[in-house]
Design a protein around this motif. Structure first.
Motif, PDB file in Angstrom:
ATOM      1  N   ASP A 137       0.829  -1.212   0.000  1.00  0.00           N
ATOM      2  CA  ASP A 137       0.000   0.000   0.000  1.00  0.00           C
ATOM      3  C   ASP A 137       0.862   1.260   0.000  1.00  0.00           C
ATOM      4  O   ASP A 137       0.463   2.297  -0.531  1.00  0.00           O
ATOM      5  CB  ASP A 137      -0.898   0.017   1.242  1.00  0.00           C
ATOM      6  CG  ASP A 137      -1.807  -1.197   1.303  1.00  0.00           C
ATOM      7  OD1 ASP A 137      -2.668  -1.329   0.423  1.00  0.00           O
ATOM      8  OD2 ASP A 137      -1.642  -2.012   2.233  1.00  0.00           O
ATOM      9  N   VAL A 138       2.024   1.165   0.647  1.00  0.00           N
ATOM     10  CA  VAL A 138       2.927   2.306   0.790  1.00  0.00           C
ATOM     11  C   VAL A 138       4.334   1.850   0.422  1.00  0.00           C
ATOM     12  O   VAL A 138       4.775   0.765   0.829  1.00  0.00           O
ATOM     13  CB  VAL A 138       2.930   2.839   2.246  1.00  0.00           C
ATOM     14  CG1 VAL A 138       3.899   4.018   2.381  1.00  0.00           C
ATOM     15  CG2 VAL A 138       1.525   3.238   2.677  1.00  0.00           C
ATOM     16  N   ILE A 139       5.034   2.660  -0.360  1.00  0.00           N
ATOM     17  CA  ILE A 139       6.447   2.410  -0.666  1.00  0.00           C
ATOM     18  C   ILE A 139       7.242   3.603  -0.154  1.00  0.00           C
ATOM     19  O   ILE A 139       6.935   4.749  -0.483  1.00  0.00           O
ATOM     20  CB  ILE A 139       6.683   2.236  -2.174  1.00  0.00           C
ATOM     21  CG1 ILE A 139       5.841   1.067  -2.724  1.00  0.00           C
ATOM     22  CG2 ILE A 139       8.164   1.996  -2.464  1.00  0.00           C
ATOM     23  CD1 ILE A 139       5.931   0.912  -4.235  1.00  0.00           C
ATOM     24  N   VAL A 140       8.254   3.315   0.651  1.00  0.00           N
ATOM     25  CA  VAL A 140       9.133   4.364   1.169  1.00  0.00           C
ATOM     26  C   VAL A 140      10.554   4.086   0.706  1.00  0.00           C
ATOM     27  O   VAL A 140      11.120   3.029   1.023  1.00  0.00           O
ATOM     28  CB  VAL A 140       9.092   4.443   2.709  1.00  0.00           C
ATOM     29  CG1 VAL A 140      10.030   5.549   3.199  1.00  0.00           C
ATOM     30  CG2 VAL A 140       7.674   4.689   3.206  1.00  0.00           C
ATOM     31  N   MET A 141      11.110   5.016  -0.076  1.00  0.00           N
ATOM     32  CA  MET A 141      12.529   4.973  -0.393  1.00  0.00           C
ATOM     33  C   MET A 141      13.214   5.855   0.641  1.00  0.00           C
ATOM     34  O   MET A 141      12.955   7.047   0.714  1.00  0.00           O
ATOM     35  CB  MET A 141      12.756   5.498  -1.824  1.00  0.00           C
ATOM     36  CG  MET A 141      14.088   5.084  -2.468  1.00  0.00           C
ATOM     37  SD  MET A 141      15.545   5.818  -1.751  1.00  0.00           S
ATOM     38  CE  MET A 141      16.546   4.379  -1.472  1.00  0.00           C
ATOM     39  N   ILE A 142      14.076   5.276   1.459  1.00  0.00           N
ATOM     40  CA  ILE A 142      14.558   5.952   2.656  1.00  0.00           C
ATOM     41  C   ILE A 142      15.684   6.945   2.382  1.00  0.00           C
ATOM     42  O   ILE A 142      16.146   7.640   3.294  1.00  0.00           O
ATOM     43  CB  ILE A 142      14.977   4.909   3.719  1.00  0.00           C
ATOM     44  CG1 ILE A 142      14.835   5.472   5.138  1.00  0.00           C
ATOM     45  CG2 ILE A 142      16.382   4.384   3.416  1.00  0.00           C
ATOM     46  CD1 ILE A 142      13.432   5.764   5.557  1.00  0.00           C
ATOM     47  N   GLY A 143      16.109   7.073   1.125  1.00  0.00           N
ATOM     48  CA  GLY A 143      17.134   8.055   0.776  1.00  0.00           C
ATOM     49  C   GLY A 143      18.415   7.420   0.282  1.00  0.00           C
ATOM     50  O   GLY A 143      18.636   6.220   0.418  1.00  0.00           O
ATOM     51  N   ASP A 144      19.290   8.243  -0.319  1.00  0.00           N
ATOM     52  CA  ASP A 144      20.526   7.776  -0.946  1.00  0.00           C
ATOM     53  C   ASP A 144      20.241   6.811  -2.088  1.00  0.00           C
ATOM     54  O   ASP A 144      20.950   5.827  -2.282  1.00  0.00           O
ATOM     55  CB  ASP A 144      21.470   7.137   0.074  1.00  0.00           C
ATOM     56  CG  ASP A 144      22.165   8.154   0.965  1.00  0.00           C
ATOM     57  OD1 ASP A 144      21.863   9.362   0.827  1.00  0.00           O
ATOM     58  OD2 ASP A 144      22.999   7.755   1.790  1.00  0.00           O
ATOM     59  N   TRP A 145      19.187   7.093  -2.850  1.00  0.00           N
ATOM     60  CA  TRP A 145      19.000   6.382  -4.120  1.00  0.00           C
ATOM     61  C   TRP A 145      20.128   6.800  -5.060  1.00  0.00           C
ATOM     62  O   TRP A 145      20.775   5.968  -5.680  1.00  0.00           O
ATOM     63  CB  TRP A 145      17.645   6.731  -4.738  1.00  0.00           C
ATOM     64  CG  TRP A 145      17.401   6.079  -6.067  1.00  0.00           C
ATOM     65  CD1 TRP A 145      17.768   6.545  -7.299  1.00  0.00           C
ATOM     66  CD2 TRP A 145      16.750   4.820  -6.294  1.00  0.00           C
ATOM     67  NE1 TRP A 145      17.390   5.662  -8.292  1.00  0.00           N
ATOM     68  CE2 TRP A 145      16.760   4.596  -7.703  1.00  0.00           C
ATOM     69  CE3 TRP A 145      16.156   3.864  -5.459  1.00  0.00           C
ATOM     70  CZ2 TRP A 145      16.196   3.457  -8.285  1.00  0.00           C
ATOM     71  CZ3 TRP A 145      15.595   2.737  -6.039  1.00  0.00           C
ATOM     72  CH2 TRP A 145      15.618   2.538  -7.433  1.00  0.00           C
ATOM     73  N   PHE A 146      20.368   8.087  -5.140  1.00  0.00           N
ATOM     74  CA  PHE A 146      21.465   8.626  -5.947  1.00  0.00           C
ATOM     75  C   PHE A 146      22.734   8.672  -5.084  1.00  0.00           C
ATOM     76  O   PHE A 146      22.701   9.152  -3.960  1.00  0.00           O
ATOM     77  CB  PHE A 146      21.153  10.048  -6.416  1.00  0.00           C
ATOM     78  CG  PHE A 146      19.984  10.154  -7.350  1.00  0.00           C
ATOM     79  CD1 PHE A 146      20.176  10.242  -8.716  1.00  0.00           C
ATOM     80  CD2 PHE A 146      18.680  10.193  -6.860  1.00  0.00           C
ATOM     81  CE1 PHE A 146      19.092  10.362  -9.583  1.00  0.00           C
ATOM     82  CE2 PHE A 146      17.588  10.313  -7.717  1.00  0.00           C
ATOM     83  CZ  PHE A 146      17.802  10.397  -9.082  1.00  0.00           C
ATOM     84  N   ASP A 147      23.838   8.201  -5.621  1.00  0.00           N
ATOM     85  CA  ASP A 147      25.098   8.255  -4.871  1.00  0.00           C
ATOM     86  C   ASP A 147      25.819   9.589  -5.089  1.00  0.00           C
ATOM     87  O   ASP A 147      26.381  10.165  -4.161  1.00  0.00           O
ATOM     88  CB  ASP A 147      25.997   7.096  -5.302  1.00  0.00           C
ATOM     89  CG  ASP A 147      27.241   7.004  -4.443  1.00  0.00           C
ATOM     90  OD1 ASP A 147      28.252   7.658  -4.785  1.00  0.00           O
ATOM     91  OD2 ASP A 147      27.212   6.298  -3.421  1.00  0.00           O
ATOM     92  N   LEU A 148      25.831  10.081  -6.325  1.00  0.00           N
ATOM     93  CA  LEU A 148      26.493  11.340  -6.697  1.00  0.00           C
ATOM     94  C   LEU A 148      27.981  11.359  -6.307  1.00  0.00           C
ATOM     95  O   LEU A 148      28.451  12.274  -5.620  1.00  0.00           O
ATOM     96  CB  LEU A 148      25.772  12.542  -6.075  1.00  0.00           C
ATOM     97  CG  LEU A 148      24.269  12.683  -6.356  1.00  0.00           C
ATOM     98  CD1 LEU A 148      23.752  14.003  -5.797  1.00  0.00           C
ATOM     99  CD2 LEU A 148      23.964  12.578  -7.839  1.00  0.00           C
TER     100      LEU A 148
END
Length: 256
Positions: free
Chosen positions: A35-46
């Motif tokens: 029902d809910v998707i949470v991407m907690i951060g640092d998907w992009f490394d940069l």
């Protein structure tokens, strides 16, 4: 009985890293329909903006445009099966699966704004919009600004208000400081625990900060053996839930 929350820990996507786990996760999402998707951060490394590598041989040849594009391409891999399913459901006039999607920006995404702050001529030209997260349907939350969903506070990490540094120590220590159910990434580990309040309410603490296949050179041989995977929370209500820990190896075997 509450909702299902899927937590995606730090992926640290950058050019030339394997993405099979992202493809596997895309099929898992379609199969399990949280029902809910949470991407907690640092998907992009940069990595091109890493202050640690600036001026070193390791930092030569890096390009910000390539770093950003790598993250966008990986996001397209993640969501393409879900978008295809939605289009088919719509065409067949069936109920369209549309999860609530939240992206809590991490310190690696925040590298972009630190770079703008150090180079003010870029203000108004370079921003988080470069990540195109809203186009993919994410509700974006500022770095370290928690979002509370069904009684759980989500943030890339939680910090001591006096120092600004992340809380350390065990999950019990974090729970004693944060005092509510929380989920964070940032630390390349899995740590989970719960406690019962005097009023009989269950609160959960969860640290899950690694969902990638590559090794990080700075961690060395002994430091790269940490847990990697995702977490599905079942029956989420008022901060309580039943956790299902899914390893990256299981995802690759079952859904790739």
């Amino acid at each position: 009985m509450g909702r299902k929350h899927l937590v995606i820990p730090d992926t640290q996507v950058k050019p030339d890293v394997p993405l099979d786990h992202i493809i596997a996760l895309s099929h898992y999402i379609v199969a399990k329909k949280p029902d809910v998707i949470v991407m907690i951060g640092d998907w992009f490394d940069l990595p091109s903006l890493s202050s640690y590598d600036r001026g070193t041989k390791k930092g030569e040849g890096r390009r910000l445009s390539e770093d950003i594009q790598a993250g966008i391409d990986a996001m397209e891999l993640l969501l393409a099966p879900m978008f295809a399913m939605q289009a088919k459901q719509k065409a067949n006039k069936k109920k369209v699966y549309k999860p609530e999607m939240h992206f809590t920006l991490g310190n690696h995404e925040e590298r972009l704004m630190r770079h703008v702050n150090s180079n003010p001529e870029l203000a108004g030209f370079l921003s988080y919009d470069a990540f195109e997260l809203e186009r993919f349907g994410w509700t974006v939350h500022d770095f370290l600004k928690p979002v509370v969903l069904d009684g759980i506070a989500y943030s890339h990490f939680f910090s001591n208000p006096m120092s600004g540094k992340p809380y350390g120590g065990t999950i019990s220590n974090k729970l004693s400081k944060i005092k509510i159910s929380f989920t964070q990434g940032h630390q390349q580990a899995l740590d989970i625990g719960n406690a019962q309040t005097p009023l009989g309410k269950m609160v959960w603490g969860l640290v899950a900060g690694a969902f990638y296949m590559h090794d990080e050179g700075y961690k060395g041989y002994q430091g790269n053996g940490h847990w990697r995977g995702i977490v599905m929370k079942h029956e989420v209500k008022d901060g309580d839930y039943s956790p299902c820990i899914v390893s990256i190896d299981y995802l690759l075997r079952k859904y790739l």
